[in-house]
Design a protein around this motif. Structure first.
Motif, PDB file in Angstrom:
ATOM      1  N   VAL A  55       0.853  -1.189   0.000  1.00  0.00           N
ATOM      2  CA  VAL A  55       0.000   0.000   0.000  1.00  0.00           C
ATOM      3  C   VAL A  55       0.890   1.240   0.000  1.00  0.00           C
ATOM      4  O   VAL A  55       1.791   1.349   0.835  1.00  0.00           O
ATOM      5  N   TYR A  56       0.653   2.133  -0.964  1.00  0.00           N
ATOM      6  CA  TYR A  56       1.334   3.435  -0.944  1.00  0.00           C
ATOM      7  C   TYR A  56       0.446   4.408  -0.176  1.00  0.00           C
ATOM      8  O   TYR A  56      -0.778   4.360  -0.303  1.00  0.00           O
ATOM      9  N   ARG A  57       1.093   5.281   0.574  1.00  0.00           N
ATOM     10  CA  ARG A  57       0.326   6.346   1.227  1.00  0.00           C
ATOM     11  C   ARG A  57       0.791   7.677   0.659  1.00  0.00           C
ATOM     12  O   ARG A  57       1.972   8.009   0.749  1.00  0.00           O
ATOM     13  N   HIS A  88      -3.693   0.895  -2.971  1.00  0.00           N
ATOM     14  CA  HIS A  88      -3.416  -0.522  -2.696  1.00  0.00           C
ATOM     15  C   HIS A  88      -2.888  -1.142  -3.998  1.00  0.00           C
ATOM     16  O   HIS A  88      -3.654  -1.574  -4.849  1.00  0.00           O
ATOM     17  N   ALA A  89      -1.550  -1.152  -4.144  1.00  0.00           N
ATOM     18  CA  ALA A  89      -0.951  -1.472  -5.446  1.00  0.00           C
ATOM     19  C   ALA A  89      -0.809  -2.970  -5.705  1.00  0.00           C
ATOM     20  O   ALA A  89      -0.871  -3.412  -6.847  1.00  0.00           O
ATOM     21  N   VAL A  90      -0.600  -3.751  -4.639  1.00  0.00           N
ATOM     22  CA  VAL A  90      -0.439  -5.214  -4.794  1.00  0.00           C
ATOM     23  C   VAL A  90      -1.308  -5.886  -3.741  1.00  0.00           C
ATOM     24  O   VAL A  90      -1.297  -5.498  -2.579  1.00  0.00           O
ATOM     25  N   THR A 108      -1.680  -4.775 -17.456  1.00  0.00           N
ATOM     26  CA  THR A 108      -1.930  -3.463 -18.066  1.00  0.00           C
ATOM     27  C   THR A 108      -1.313  -2.371 -17.183  1.00  0.00           C
ATOM     28  O   THR A 108      -0.886  -2.654 -16.052  1.00  0.00           O
ATOM     29  N   ASN A 109      -1.274  -1.134 -17.675  1.00  0.00           N
ATOM     30  CA  ASN A 109      -0.650  -0.028 -16.926  1.00  0.00           C
ATOM     31  C   ASN A 109      -1.234   0.078 -15.519  1.00  0.00           C
ATOM     32  O   ASN A 109      -2.448   0.017 -15.333  1.00  0.00           O
ATOM     33  N   GLY A 110      -0.342   0.251 -14.562  1.00  0.00           N
ATOM     34  CA  GLY A 110      -0.770   0.450 -13.178  1.00  0.00           C
ATOM     35  C   GLY A 110      -1.224  -0.816 -12.476  1.00  0.00           C
ATOM     36  O   GLY A 110      -1.873  -0.753 -11.429  1.00  0.00           O
ATOM     37  N   SER A 111      -0.879  -1.972 -13.021  1.00  0.00           N
ATOM     38  CA  SER A 111      -1.374  -3.219 -12.415  1.00  0.00           C
ATOM     39  C   SER A 111      -0.499  -3.698 -11.255  1.00  0.00           C
ATOM     40  O   SER A 111      -0.860  -4.661 -10.569  1.00  0.00           O
ATOM     41  N   GLY A 112       0.649  -3.046 -11.034  1.00  0.00           N
ATOM     42  CA  GLY A 112       1.451  -3.371  -9.842  1.00  0.00           C
ATOM     43  C   GLY A 112       2.761  -4.090 -10.129  1.00  0.00           C
ATOM     44  O   GLY A 112       3.446  -4.527  -9.191  1.00  0.00           O
ATOM     45  N   LYS A 113       3.144  -4.201 -11.392  1.00  0.00           N
ATOM     46  CA  LYS A 113       4.350  -4.960 -11.751  1.00  0.00           C
ATOM     47  C   LYS A 113       5.619  -4.352 -11.137  1.00  0.00           C
ATOM     48  O   LYS A 113       6.375  -5.057 -10.474  1.00  0.00           O
ATOM     49  N   SER A 114       5.825  -3.052 -11.371  1.00  0.00           N
ATOM     50  CA  SER A 114       7.044  -2.406 -10.869  1.00  0.00           C
ATOM     51  C   SER A 114       7.051  -2.415  -9.345  1.00  0.00           C
ATOM     52  O   SER A 114       8.100  -2.598  -8.718  1.00  0.00           O
ATOM     53  N   THR A 115       5.888  -2.213  -8.770  1.00  0.00           N
ATOM     54  CA  THR A 115       5.796  -2.202  -7.311  1.00  0.00           C
ATOM     55  C   THR A 115       6.219  -3.553  -6.745  1.00  0.00           C
ATOM     56  O   THR A 115       7.012  -3.623  -5.790  1.00  0.00           O
ATOM     57  N   LEU A 116       5.724  -4.623  -7.343  1.00  0.00           N
ATOM     58  CA  LEU A 116       6.071  -5.961  -6.858  1.00  0.00           C
ATOM     59  C   LEU A 116       7.579  -6.195  -7.003  1.00  0.00           C
ATOM     60  O   LEU A 116       8.237  -6.723  -6.101  1.00  0.00           O
ATOM     61  N   SER A 253       7.713  -6.368 -18.682  1.00  0.00           N
ATOM     62  CA  SER A 253       7.711  -5.845 -20.044  1.00  0.00           C
ATOM     63  C   SER A 253       6.291  -5.753 -20.598  1.00  0.00           C
ATOM     64  O   SER A 253       5.426  -6.554 -20.262  1.00  0.00           O
ATOM     65  N   HIS A 254       6.108  -4.721 -21.442  1.00  0.00           N
ATOM     66  CA  HIS A 254       4.850  -4.615 -22.186  1.00  0.00           C
ATOM     67  C   HIS A 254       4.999  -5.255 -23.558  1.00  0.00           C
ATOM     68  O   HIS A 254       4.056  -5.244 -24.338  1.00  0.00           O
ATOM     69  N   SER A 255       6.204  -5.761 -23.849  1.00  0.00           N
ATOM     70  CA  SER A 255       6.399  -6.400 -25.148  1.00  0.00           C
ATOM     71  C   SER A 255       6.194  -7.908 -25.006  1.00  0.00           C
ATOM     72  O   SER A 255       7.032  -8.612 -24.425  1.00  0.00           O
TER      73      SER A 255
HETATM   74  N1  LIG Z   1       5.218   6.130  -5.490  1.00  0.00           N
HETATM   75  C1  LIG Z   1       3.919   5.885  -5.605  1.00  0.00           C
HETATM   76  N2  LIG Z   1       3.040   6.494  -4.802  1.00  0.00           N
HETATM   77  C2  LIG Z   1       1.723   6.244  -4.894  1.00  0.00           C
HETATM   78  N3  LIG Z   1       1.167   5.381  -5.755  1.00  0.00           N
HETATM   79  C3  LIG Z   1       1.999   4.745  -6.586  1.00  0.00           C
HETATM   80  C4  LIG Z   1       3.413   4.954  -6.557  1.00  0.00           C
HETATM   81  N4  LIG Z   1       3.978   4.152  -7.491  1.00  0.00           N
HETATM   82  C5  LIG Z   1       2.976   3.491  -8.082  1.00  0.00           C
HETATM   83  N5  LIG Z   1       1.791   3.837  -7.542  1.00  0.00           N
HETATM   84  C6  LIG Z   1       0.468   3.303  -7.897  1.00  0.00           C
HETATM   85  O1  LIG Z   1       0.503   1.902  -7.694  1.00  0.00           O
HETATM   86  C7  LIG Z   1      -0.214   1.232  -8.712  1.00  0.00           C
HETATM   87  C8  LIG Z   1       0.724   0.235  -9.387  1.00  0.00           C
HETATM   88  O2  LIG Z   1       1.752   0.955 -10.046  1.00  0.00           O
HETATM   89  P1  LIG Z   1       2.988   0.226 -10.742  1.00  0.00           P
HETATM   90  O3  LIG Z   1       3.932   1.291 -11.214  1.00  0.00           O
HETATM   91  O4  LIG Z   1       3.506  -0.815  -9.845  1.00  0.00           O
HETATM   92  O5  LIG Z   1       2.264  -0.470 -11.970  1.00  0.00           O
HETATM   93  P2  LIG Z   1       2.883  -1.108 -13.292  1.00  0.00           P
HETATM   94  O6  LIG Z   1       2.087  -2.352 -13.546  1.00  0.00           O
HETATM   95  O7  LIG Z   1       4.361  -1.248 -13.171  1.00  0.00           O
HETATM   96  O8  LIG Z   1       2.498  -0.001 -14.359  1.00  0.00           O
HETATM   97  P3  LIG Z   1       3.117   0.372 -15.809  1.00  0.00           P
HETATM   98  O9  LIG Z   1       2.923  -0.806 -16.696  1.00  0.00           O
HETATM   99  O10 LIG Z   1       2.276   1.524 -16.226  1.00  0.00           O
HETATM  100  O11 LIG Z   1       4.560   0.745 -15.609  1.00  0.00           O
HETATM  101  C9  LIG Z   1      -0.742   2.309  -9.638  1.00  0.00           C
HETATM  102  O12 LIG Z   1      -2.083   2.582  -9.257  1.00  0.00           O
HETATM  103  C10 LIG Z   1       0.127   3.511  -9.353  1.00  0.00           C
HETATM  104  O13 LIG Z   1      -0.590   4.705  -9.521  1.00  0.00           O
END
Ligand SMILES: Nc1ncnc2c1ncn2[C@@H]1O[C@H](COP(=O)(O)OP(=O)(O)OP(=O)(O)O)[C@@H](O)[C@H]1O
Length: 293
Positions: A55-57, A88-90, A108-116, A253-255
């Motif tokens: 969870v990001y705050r 709540h990212a993941v 898809t964009n914003g699905s939580g990949k980078s966060t995980l 990756s998106h590819s």
């Molecule tokens: N530093 C942050 N603070 C608050 N919310 C964040 C932060 N980083 C990411 N998020 C949110 O967390 C969710 C997941 O983001 P994340 O970047 O992990 O997705 P992603 O699947 O890697 O996206 P993309 O394919 O667009 O790169 C999104 O709703 C994003 O807005």
């Protein structure tokens, strides 16, 4: 082998609790399980994610309307304390990665990949659940943070030393790293400050430095998207090599092509949830149906 796993947490590592050893793949109890005539090769876990929530705050978040009225009411002090909004990212993600696997992370964009990925690297904490890793995972592009005012040359040396290579190893691998990155293809750029590089050149050098070392767990976030096709092919080849050297590679990756060419397993995240985990072709087929591609 799971007893060597440590829990990733920003700034700390500690041994996994005993129950982590049994949290994966239904490890049989040797006391009660008959020994099979021929043992299957042992699968060594390198990353265990167990019910992970992240969870990001966001402090200073407005009401979300962003209107002139809400701005005015903030100025007039009616909203003195800006709210904290939670993202709540993941959500409740569990998986076990094994040595020798290359795992694609799609969604898809914003699905939580980078966060995980950042959580596996130990850069952000889990709200709930735990992540255990074998060795120190390296997040490509962060562990090898480069400095704009230094030359590419200097960044290669410092980046390699920062990854724990000796000066001699750096000397041995220097030419290979520069050739791999291709930054010198159009002139002697390696002796110029990094601020003179295009964003693609920076990303390529970062990838080349990170890939110069064999990693236990290598986390790559979209690094392949920045290079041209020749660089992508070199990078994919290097990912295969790293994998063969018994490491585990995660690739965001998106590819779908990059994922197909490099990964044998795919985790598909959608709205923070793990929607599918399986062989690349099976998961991509479902994902392509979902995205209509
Ligand atoms: N530093 C942050 N603070 C608050 N919310 C964040 C932060 N980083 C990411 N998020 C949110 O967390 C969710 C997941 O983001 P994340 O970047 O992990 O997705 P992603 O699947 O890697 O996206 P993309 O394919 O667009 O790169 C999104 O709703 C994003 O807005």
């Amino acid at each position: 082998m799971a007893d060597t796993l440590t829990e990733t947490a920003p700034g700390s590592t500690r041994p996994a609790p005993a129950d982590a050893a049994t949290a994966f793949a239904g490890t049989p109890d040797p006391a009660t399980t008959p020994v099979p005539a021929q043992r299957a090769p042992e699968r060594v876990p390198t990353v265990i994610a167990d019910g992970v929530d992240i969870v990001y705050r966001v402090t200073g978040a407005g009401s979300g309307r962003g209107s002139a009225t809400s701005a005015l009411s903030r100025i007039l002090g009616r909203r003195r304390r800006p709210g904290v909004r939670e993202v709540h990212a993941v959500r409740n993600v569990s998986f076990t990665a094994y040595r020798g696997e290359a795992i694609g992370l799609i969604g898809t964009n914003g699905s939580g990949k980078s966060t995980l990925l950042r959580a596996v690297a130990g850069l952000i904490p889990c709200e709930n659940g735990r992540i255990y890793t074998d060795g120190q995972p390296s997040l490509m592009g962060v562990n090898a943070a480069l400095m704009d005012d230094l030359t590419g040359e200097r960044n290669v040396t410092l980046g390699c030393l920062a990854m724990g290579m000796s000066r001699e190893q750096v000397r041995e691998r220097y030419d290979g790293i520069v050739d791999f990155s291709g930054v010198n293809e159009k002139g002697d750029f390696i002796s110029l400050p990094m601020r003179t590089y295009s964003s693609g050149m920076k990303a390529r050098l970062r990838f080349s430095i990170g890939a110069a070392k064999d990693h236990d767990v290598l986390l790559i976030d979209e690094a392949l998207a920045t290079g041209d096709r020749a660089f992508q092919k070199r990078s994919e080849e290097r990912i295969r090599e790293l994998r063969e050297k018994a490491g585990t590679v995660f690739l965001v990756s998106h590819s779908n092509k990059s994922i197909r060419d490099t990964c044998d397993r795919v985790l598909w995240l959608e709205k923070g949830e793990l929607r599918m985990d399986g062989p690349t072709e099976e998961v991509l087929a479902e994902y392509e149906r979902f995205t209509g591609k």
